[in-house]
Scaffold this motif. Structure first.
Motif, mmCIF file in Angstrom:
data_model
loop_
_atom_site.group_PDB
_atom_site.id
_atom_site.type_symbol
_atom_site.label_atom_id
_atom_site.label_comp_id
_atom_site.label_asym_id
_atom_site.label_seq_id
_atom_site.Cartn_x
_atom_site.Cartn_y
_atom_site.Cartn_z
ATOM 1 N N VAL A 1 0.833 -1.207 0.000
ATOM 2 C CA VAL A 1 0.000 0.000 0.000
ATOM 3 C C VAL A 1 0.867 1.256 0.000
ATOM 4 C CG1 VAL A 1 -0.325 0.197 2.499
ATOM 5 C CG2 VAL A 1 -2.100 1.014 0.924
ATOM 6 N N ASN B 1 1.864 1.822 -3.571
ATOM 7 C CA ASN B 1 0.727 2.349 -4.314
ATOM 8 C C ASN B 1 0.530 3.833 -4.014
ATOM 9 O OD1 ASN B 1 -1.616 1.680 -6.088
ATOM 10 N ND2 ASN B 1 -2.733 2.464 -4.323
ATOM 11 N N THR C 1 2.279 -4.130 -7.103
ATOM 12 C CA THR C 1 1.695 -5.374 -7.607
ATOM 13 C C THR C 1 2.586 -6.579 -7.310
ATOM 14 O OG1 THR C 1 2.617 -5.022 -9.817
ATOM 15 C CG2 THR C 1 0.361 -4.259 -9.430
ATOM 16 N N SER D 1 1.800 -7.339 -3.596
ATOM 17 C CA SER D 1 0.425 -7.759 -3.324
ATOM 18 C C SER D 1 -0.270 -8.056 -4.655
ATOM 19 C CB SER D 1 -0.317 -6.662 -2.562
ATOM 20 O OG SER D 1 -1.618 -7.085 -2.248
ATOM 21 N N TYR E 1 -2.674 -9.847 -5.460
ATOM 22 C CA TYR E 1 -4.101 -10.145 -5.433
ATOM 23 C C TYR E 1 -4.962 -8.922 -5.121
ATOM 24 C CZ TYR E 1 -2.177 -14.779 -5.421
ATOM 25 O OH TYR E 1 -1.463 -15.890 -5.752
ATOM 26 N N THR E 2 -4.370 -7.728 -5.225
ATOM 27 C CA THR E 2 -5.117 -6.504 -4.954
ATOM 28 C C THR E 2 -5.456 -5.820 -6.275
ATOM 29 O OG1 THR E 2 -3.934 -6.266 -2.859
ATOM 30 C CG2 THR E 2 -5.114 -4.328 -3.669
#
Length: 79
Positions: free
Chosen positions: A14, A17, A40, A43, A45-46
């Motif tokens: 996060v 991001n 990415t 994570s 799967y976000t």
């Protein structure tokens, strides 16, 4: 602050991001794309992270950068 967060805790997707979103405002689109790629990878799967990466790849595809169009499609499919 977003850059500092990725330095303090580089494993948190996060933060990467958030850094990408911040760099978009500067605008540093190349830096934003790198940050979204980091998000990415940390994570996978976000969907929001893939969506952001897809938008950045699309910007580079508009500039006819080789491979960006395929990368944008791939990111959007994953999202």
């Amino acid at each position: 602050m977003a850059r500092a967060a990725t330095s303090v805790d580089p494993g948190r997707a996060v933060y990467w991001n958030d850094l990408g979103r911040s760099l978009e405002l500067v605008p540093d689109l190349a830096g934003a794309r790198v940050a979204y790629r980091q998000a990415t990878s940390r994570s996978p799967y976000t969907p929001a992270f893939w969506w952001n990466l897809g938008r950045m790849e699309q910007e580079f595809a508009k500039q006819n950068e080789p491979g960006a169009r395929e990368a944008a499609y791939d990111a959007m499919r994953r999202a």
